[in-house]
Design a protein around this motif. Structure first.
Motif, PDB file in Angstrom:
ATOM      1  N   LYS A 111      46.035  21.493  14.043  1.00  0.00           N
ATOM      2  CA  LYS A 111      45.844  22.542  15.060  1.00  0.00           C
ATOM      3  C   LYS A 111      45.379  23.846  14.414  1.00  0.00           C
ATOM      4  O   LYS A 111      45.993  24.331  13.455  1.00  0.00           O
ATOM      5  N   CYS A 147      46.928  22.206  22.588  1.00  0.00           N
ATOM      6  CA  CYS A 147      47.709  23.207  23.319  1.00  0.00           C
ATOM      7  C   CYS A 147      47.088  24.602  23.293  1.00  0.00           C
ATOM      8  O   CYS A 147      46.080  24.836  23.953  1.00  0.00           O
ATOM      9  N   TYR A 148      47.637  25.535  22.521  1.00  0.00           N
ATOM     10  CA  TYR A 148      47.179  26.927  22.491  1.00  0.00           C
ATOM     11  C   TYR A 148      45.679  27.024  22.203  1.00  0.00           C
ATOM     12  O   TYR A 148      45.008  27.968  22.650  1.00  0.00           O
ATOM     13  N   ARG A 151      43.003  28.115  24.804  1.00  0.00           N
ATOM     14  CA  ARG A 151      42.646  29.502  25.133  1.00  0.00           C
ATOM     15  C   ARG A 151      41.426  30.010  24.366  1.00  0.00           C
ATOM     16  O   ARG A 151      41.026  31.163  24.550  1.00  0.00           O
ATOM     17  N   ARG A 177      53.724  29.394  32.256  1.00  0.00           N
ATOM     18  CA  ARG A 177      52.285  29.705  32.302  1.00  0.00           C
ATOM     19  C   ARG A 177      51.463  28.515  32.816  1.00  0.00           C
ATOM     20  O   ARG A 177      50.329  28.314  32.416  1.00  0.00           O
TER      21      ARG A 177
HETATM   22  O1  LIG Z   1      49.150  29.316  25.350  1.00  0.00           O
HETATM   23  C1  LIG Z   1      50.198  29.071  25.933  1.00  0.00           C
HETATM   24  O2  LIG Z   1      50.550  29.670  26.936  1.00  0.00           O
HETATM   25  C2  LIG Z   1      51.093  27.973  25.445  1.00  0.00           C
HETATM   26  C3  LIG Z   1      50.766  27.507  24.057  1.00  0.00           C
HETATM   27  C4  LIG Z   1      51.822  26.660  23.462  1.00  0.00           C
HETATM   28  O3  LIG Z   1      52.880  26.497  24.010  1.00  0.00           O
HETATM   29  C5  LIG Z   1      51.572  25.962  22.199  1.00  0.00           C
HETATM   30  O4  LIG Z   1      50.466  25.999  21.659  1.00  0.00           O
HETATM   31  O5  LIG Z   1      52.513  25.293  21.709  1.00  0.00           O
END
Ligand SMILES: O=C(O)CCC(=O)C(=O)O
Length: 265
Positions: A111, A147-148, A151, A177
């Motif tokens: 990641k 995940c993140y 964004r 979120r």
């Molecule tokens: O971006 C988010 O709101 C959540 C991201 C997250 O929980 C993660 O990457 O583990």
């Protein structure tokens, strides 16, 4: 193509070993699918920071072994979600594993964007540096993100530039979120004219209720299927050829202007 997203529940009343067995059994039940996806850090839970160190495993550790076998037993491409990986120097990474139907490791991905700002994953784990795609012979190319990463549109553009048509995003996204999750999955699909398969977790761990709501979005931005909040296997059939057709009929990707000068002012 038939894809099954396994939105497994990660609760603290189940051991990692028990959940690993359960995940393998759930993958086994998806025989007949082309692609099966598990979420991010489903062994520990993405927010169980204090568990990462004890549960970390080498790339070819117990989760690798269990998932390689599950993929070959079921005869499916398996994005096995991610594990807390410990490398030879003792450094931790949030590492995704993708297996071929023969049970061979087709790709691993560390990641790139770590979540937590100045705590949690952002300080406990190292950052990956390399975007990763996976070619499914005679079918399509997967682009993987975690995940993140969802964004950060520039990562997805890099995957598309490398040929990705299906963007696979395992996650441990929090319920708080959930609206961002759905919105961002659709945005990444529309702007890249690609399928997005985003698989989250259910349950609550480390006091953080998970969003669930795993989602499959087509290259036009239409939601083909979305799970509820609880544990669920979301199965959807789609034609990967829709990517090429969409890009041909509405060729916005061809209108990109690269290398813009810095804004004046
Ligand atoms: O971006 C988010 O709101 C959540 C991201 C997250 O929980 C993660 O990457 O583990």
């Amino acid at each position: 193509m038939r894809a099954s997203l396994i939105q497994i529940a990660v609760n603290e009343d189940e051991t990692v070993e028990a959940r690993r067995l359960r995940a393998a059994a759930l993958v086994g039940e998806q025989a007949g699918a082309d692609l099966v996806v598990l979420p991010e850090l489903w062994t520990t839970g993405a927010f169980a920071f204090e568990e990462f160190d004890a549960a970390a495993e080498p790339l070819r550790g117990p989760t690798y072994e269990a998932m390689a076998k599950a993929a070959s037993d079921a005869g499916v491409w398996l994005h096995a979600g991610s594990i807390p990986e410990r490398d030879a120097d003792g450094r931790l990474y949030n590492t995704s594993l993708v297996f071929s139907p023969a049970g061979d490791l087709a790709a691993s991905y560390r990641k790139i964007h770590r979540f937590g700002f100045d705590k949690g994953e952002a300080v406990l784990m190292g950052a990956g540096r390399e975007p990763v795609t996976v070619t499914v012979p005679d079918t399509t190319t997967l682009g993987v993100a975690t995940c993140y990463d969802l964004r950060f549109p520039e990562l997805f553009r890099a995957l598309v530039d490398a040929g990705a048509e299906i963007l696979v995003v395992p996650a441990g996204w929090p319920e708080r979120r959930q609206s961002h999750w759905t919105l961002l999955a659709q945005a990444r699909a529309v702007e890249n004219q690609a399928f997005v398969l985003a698989c989250g977790t259910a349950g609550t761990h480390a006091g953080v209720p998970q969003a669930g709501h795993s989602i499959v979005v087509d290259p036009w931005g239409e939601v083909l299927a979305q799970a509820g909040a609880g544990e669920e296997v979301l199965t959807v059939e789609f034609d990967p050829g829709k990517v090429a057709r969409t890009r041909e009929q509405f060729p916005a990707l061809k209108d990109r202007v690269l290398g813009l000068a810095p804004p004046r002012g």
